[in-house]
Design a protein around this motif. Structure first.
Motif, PDB file in Angstrom:
ATOM      1  N   HIS A  54       0.749  -1.035   0.226  1.00 10.06           N
ATOM      2  CA  HIS A  54       0.146  -0.063   0.096  1.00 10.06           C
ATOM      3  C   HIS A  54       0.997   1.235   0.089  1.00 10.06           C
ATOM      4  O   HIS A  54       1.557   1.508   0.886  1.00 10.06           O
ATOM      5  CB  HIS A  54      -0.757   0.193   1.253  1.00 10.06           C
ATOM      6  CG  HIS A  54      -2.114  -1.109   1.140  1.00 10.06           C
ATOM      7  ND1 HIS A  54      -3.025  -1.298   0.445  1.00 10.06           N
ATOM      8  CD2 HIS A  54      -2.115  -2.159   1.979  1.00 10.06           C
ATOM      9  CE1 HIS A  54      -3.674  -2.366   0.474  1.00 10.06           C
ATOM     10  NE2 HIS A  54      -3.034  -2.887   1.500  1.00 10.06           N
ATOM     11  N   PRO A  55       0.886   2.095  -1.010  1.00  7.12           N
ATOM     12  CA  PRO A  55       1.562   3.500  -1.116  1.00  7.12           C
ATOM     13  C   PRO A  55       0.867   4.376  -0.331  1.00  7.12           C
ATOM     14  O   PRO A  55      -0.174   4.813  -0.574  1.00  7.12           O
ATOM     15  CB  PRO A  55       1.523   3.630  -2.428  1.00  7.12           C
ATOM     16  CG  PRO A  55       0.327   3.120  -3.377  1.00  7.12           C
ATOM     17  CD  PRO A  55       0.009   2.070  -2.304  1.00  7.12           C
ATOM     18  N   CYS A  74      -4.293   5.465   1.035  1.00  8.43           N
ATOM     19  CA  CYS A  74      -3.460   4.688   0.257  1.00  8.43           C
ATOM     20  C   CYS A  74      -3.571   5.272  -1.151  1.00  8.43           C
ATOM     21  O   CYS A  74      -4.723   5.634  -1.638  1.00  8.43           O
ATOM     22  CB  CYS A  74      -4.163   3.189   0.356  1.00  8.43           C
ATOM     23  SG  CYS A  74      -3.480   2.128  -1.109  1.00  8.43           S
ATOM     24  N   MET A 130      -9.672   3.173   2.396  1.00  8.01           N
ATOM     25  CA  MET A 130      -8.231   3.348   3.130  1.00  8.01           C
ATOM     26  C   MET A 130      -7.771   4.589   2.981  1.00  8.01           C
ATOM     27  O   MET A 130      -6.767   5.115   2.530  1.00  8.01           O
ATOM     28  CB  MET A 130      -7.307   2.450   2.460  1.00  8.01           C
ATOM     29  CG  MET A 130      -5.927   2.092   3.140  1.00  8.01           C
ATOM     30  SD  MET A 130      -4.929   0.874   2.515  1.00  8.01           S
ATOM     31  CE  MET A 130      -5.497  -0.667   3.283  1.00  8.01           C
TER      32      MET A 130
END
Ligand code: C2O
Ligand code: CU
Ligand code: CU
Length: 443
Positions: free
Chosen positions: A374-375, A424, A434
């Protein structure tokens, strides 16, 4: 497709002059709208800013106000986010809570502070729930802040090319299909990999000369592990601006939303060299894992020759952020039932998840307990990654957190009170929850 035959010199983009629209002190008219045009050489119905994919390149210098007369000609609500910019999150600026209904207009006014670093930023929609589909359909554009980095003589001499990396899937009817729930959970990737909307364009380089590439990953979910055959990358800037010194790399992983500025030297025998994306496994929830393949994105094509220009070693100093006043942990997790969580919660616009003090410095641990990378991205304030307990001398606004791993960042909140978000940057995951709210309050 012969992109380079028109012979643009100096600061140009491989898709031609129409890509650039200088702010020129006045208002910029920007309209999000459905359009028909060529993407990857095919006739496609897509969504673009001013009917273009990528949208016009906006340019600003520190101290100037970006004034954008924005019109929503889409059939659904949208808004604008100025990704990576250190600007106000309030009012008609970089406010992800604004909602512009179809057919309406808004004047965005974004003062770019004096001292804002020069760098490669970008703009895209930020409507929770529909961000991924709006970006996937083509809405994104580059925003360049020009300044000190651009004045370093070797950098200034290098012809500049903007490369917007964007994947598409296009149906036989020329339409971009809706993502299935399985695709959204994985983070949808398209199989057509374009640069500035083109399939495998040629990037010109003069023998012995340098070129500067501003590379933006504007894909909603796809990662790129970039490499140029026989040409090492001389990184001069990450997301948020200049590095203190050139960082040499054979390859570089670019997560969704991330940018790099690189210099490439034309030091090989004249010819064509591939710019590729190597396979990268970002994990999966078990279904619909994207294929791991090497893809050719473009070619580096030698044309003519130039006087040899060395790559500079020293760039611009990056001061490490001071010791943090507070620590926090963010746990990223995925649950069945298509929900993507931060600290066990799915996004809610009205809840304040994180409150920080204006003027403080914090250290954040981001822990990924999921099965996919997840970035993690924070709006408004860039950060420094903590490496072996010390801040990296580099400004980033996205840090990739591999599955099962923890990453630490140090982040300061020096100015700009207000409300914003972190999330994310696999935009499907953001849409599925997210994301959290961040409130910066005067102490
Ligand atoms: Cu480019 Cu909130 O994102
Ligand atoms: Cu952003
Ligand atoms: Cu994610």
């Amino acid at each position: 497709m012969q992109l380079t035959r028109r012979g643009f010199l100096g600061r140009c983009a491989i898709a031609g002059a129409s890509l650039r629209q200088a702010a020129a002190g006045g208002e910029i008219a920007l309209e999000a709208r459905p359009a028909t045009g060529r993407i990857a050489g095919l006739g496609v119905e897509f969504w673009g800013y001013n009917g273009q994919m990528p949208g016009p390149v906006l340019e600003a210098v520190p101290g100037e106000t970006l004034a954008i007369r924005f019109r929503n000609a889409l059939p659904e609500a949208t808004n604008l986010h100025f990704h990576g910019m250190h600007v106000s999150p309030s009012g008609n600026a970089d406010n992800p809570f604004l909602e512009i209904p179809p057919g309406e207009e808004l004047l965005y006014e974004v003062p770019v502070p004096e001292g804002h670093p020069a760098g490669t930023f970008w703009y895209h929609p930020h409507m929770h729930g529909t961000t991924a589909r709006q970006v996937f359909r083509g809405l994104s554009g580059v925003l360049i802040v020009r300044g000190e980095l651009d004045a370093i003589p070797e950098v200034a001499q290098a012809p500049e090319h903007i490369l917007v990396l964007k994947d598409f899937s296009i149906g036989r009817d020329g339409r971009i299909p809706e993502a299935t729930m399985a695709e959204r959970m994985q983070g949808r990737e398209g199989s057509l990999l374009t640069i500035n909307g083109l399939l495998r364009p040629a990037v010109p380089i003069a023998q012995n000369g340098l070129v500067r590439l501003r590379i933006v990953n504007a894909s909603s979910s796809r990662y790129y592990r970039l490499k140029i055959d026989e040409h090492p990358l001389a990184l001069i800037a990450l997301d948020g601006g200049a590095l203190p010194a050139v960082r040499w790399a054979d390859e570089w992983l670019l997560a969704p939303g991330q940018r790099i500025d690189v210099l490439v030297a034309g030091a090989r025998p004249p010819g064509e060299y591939r710019i590729v994306s190597l396979p990268y496994n970002r994990g999966s929830m078990g279904m619909g894992a994207p294929a791991l393949a090497e893809n050719t994105l473009a070619t580096l094509r030698y044309e003519g020759s130039a006087q040899a220009v060395p790559v500079p070693d020293q760039l611009l100093p990056v001061e490490p952020l001071p010791e943090a006043n507070a620590q926090r942990t963010f746990v990223l997790s995925e649950s069945m039932m298509a929900s993507f969580l931060i600290n066990g919660r799915s996004f809610s616009m009205d809840r304040t998840d994180t409150q920080v003090l204006l003027g403080s410095v914090e250290e954040w641990s981001i822990e990924n307990r999921g099965t996919m990378d997840h970035p993690f991205h924070v709006h408004v304030n860039p950060f420094q990654q903590m490496l072996d307990g010390a801040p990296e001398r580099a400004w980033r606004d996205i840090i990739n957190v591999p599955r099962g791993a923890t990453r630490r960042i140090r982040i300061a909140f020096p100015d700009f009170p207000g409300r914003t978000v972190y999330h994310c940057h696999i935009l499907d995951h953001e849409d599925l929850g997210m994301m959290g709210t961040l409130e910066i309050v005067p102490g």
